[in-house]
Scaffold this motif. Structure first.
Motif, short mmCIF file in Angstrom:
data_model
loop_
_atom_site.label_atom_id
_atom_site.label_comp_id
_atom_site.label_asym_id
_atom_site.label_seq_id
_atom_site.Cartn_x
_atom_site.Cartn_y
_atom_site.Cartn_z
N LEU A 45 -7.82 0.48 -5.16
CA LEU A 45 -6.92 -0.43 -5.86
C LEU A 45 -6.29 0.32 -7.03
O LEU A 45 -6.98 0.79 -7.92
CB LEU A 45 -7.68 -1.65 -6.37
CG LEU A 45 -6.85 -2.64 -7.22
CD1 LEU A 45 -5.75 -3.28 -6.39
CD2 LEU A 45 -7.76 -3.70 -7.83
N TYR A 55 -2.20 -0.80 -3.70
CA TYR A 55 -3.30 0.03 -3.24
C TYR A 55 -2.78 1.41 -2.84
O TYR A 55 -1.58 1.61 -2.62
CB TYR A 55 -3.98 -0.60 -2.01
CG TYR A 55 -4.76 -1.85 -2.28
CD1 TYR A 55 -6.13 -1.80 -2.56
CD2 TYR A 55 -4.15 -3.10 -2.21
CE1 TYR A 55 -6.85 -2.96 -2.78
CE2 TYR A 55 -4.86 -4.27 -2.44
CZ TYR A 55 -6.21 -4.19 -2.72
OH TYR A 55 -6.93 -5.33 -2.94
N GLY A 61 0.79 -1.21 0.00
CA GLY A 61 0.00 0.00 0.00
C GLY A 61 0.83 1.27 0.00
O GLY A 61 1.83 1.37 0.73
#
Length: 339
Positions: A247, A263, A191
């Motif tokens: 996403l 992400y 992420g």
């Protein structure tokens, strides 16, 4: 005293240009001694013309190094009383600039671009320390570093952690926006976790200086849910929590049925860091701009597509673009409202 000058040049992958010369067994950055009646910047520009056949203005300093007499590997009658060596920023060169290099008849045998982590093996210890310190100063964007024998007298978190001393994470994999196709097996979920000022949470291994984004590999308790993987890993690695993510896309591997998901999400909470159960170490947590973050990885041309997707997500979150600033180490208790 001796006065020297050198130029740090990188390619678009973040590799450093070094020269193999006919008078030393170790490699050098472009540069040399400052001549009579010229400034170090003028000397740097002259050396680029003489050694690479390239005419350019050199006007941004990265480091000034006091090289002590005892550390200089030269005859005793040349050591008095030491050397002041300036390192300038030659910028990031594209393929056309690299192709324009013209080496002189003698002195320079060849040039090549190498990973920063290889500098210690190819250069003398002092030259490698100086080059890495200058490169970290360029990434950190806090002005020139003052060095003594290649070591910063006021080390930044990049220096203390030894960033770029070990190989960067290398993923030269194509980036695709959108979800991974059904046949692909998700083997990684990372992420881009954005602070309110637009910078990204980055994790640094304390013993190697290797950098990574929060995230990791799925485990059985994640029930094949990549978001569960990301939230668990962010908590374990960085005591980080985040809001509803977007996403960005996935990386694919040629001839292998795997996908690595990426992400983006706004950071909402950072607690005191704990020991990562996967490594047994506590990561150094830093905030860096997305652009600074990419310089700590070797992701190749597809990195530009991923960076564009990060900025698109940042805009959707209503988070401003991060201003250029030094990489910041986060304290154990971090109040996100101050960032």
């Amino acid at each position: 005293m001796w006065a020297g000058t050198s130029v740090l040049i990188t390619d678009r992958r973040g590799r450093v240009l070094i020269q193999r010369v006919d008078y030393r067994t170790t490699c050098l950055l472009p540069g040399g001694a400052v001549d009579k009646d010229e400034s170090p910047a003028q000397g740097a520009a002259r050396e680029l013309r003489e050694e690479l056949g390239v005419a350019m203005t050199v006007d941004r300093g990265l480091a000034v190094d006091w090289v002590s007499a005892d550390s200089i590997n030269t005859p005793a009658d040349m050591r008095f009383p030491g050397e002041i060596l300036h390192v300038y920023d030659g910028g990031t060169w594209n393929n056309e600039q690299i192709a324009s290099i013209q080496l002189p008849e003698g002195e320079i045998d060849s040039v090549e671009f190498v990973e920063p982590s290889r500098l210690h093996a190819l250069m003398s210890p002092g030259d490698a320390r100086r080059a890495l310190s200058a490169l970290r100063a360029r990434i950190n964007n806090a002005g020139p570093a003052l060095l003594e024998d290649g070591r910063p007298i006021a080390p930044t978190v990049l220096d203390r952690a030894g960033i770029l001393s070990t190989p960067r994470a290398r993923h030269h994999l194509p980036f695709h926006t959108g979800p991974a196709p059904e046949p692909l097996v998700v083997i990684q979920s990372w992420g881009w976790l954005l602070a309110p000022d637009g910078r990204v949470l980055l994790l640094v291994e304390p013993d190697t200086g290797s950098a990574c984004l929060p995230g990791g590999t799925p485990e059985p308790q994640d029930s094949d849910n990549p978001l569960v993987t990301l939230r668990r890993e962010a908590h374990e690695e960085a005591a980080a929590e985040f809001a509803e993510p977007l996403l960005l896309g996935h990386l694919s591997e040629t001839n292998r049925p795997y996908a690595r998901l990426r992400y983006a999400a706004p950071l909402t909470h950072l607690g005191p860091p704990d020991t990562d159960p996967a490594t047994g170490r506590t990561h150094i947590r830093v905030l860096a701009t997305p652009e600074q973050t990419l310089e700590l990885f070797d992701w190749g041309p597809p990195a530009a597509d991923q960076l564009a997707a990060v900025h698109q997500a940042r805009t959707r979150f209503g988070i401003p673009r991060a201003e250029q600033q030094p990489v910041t180490e986060l304290p154990d208790a971090a109040d996100l409202t101050t960032w």
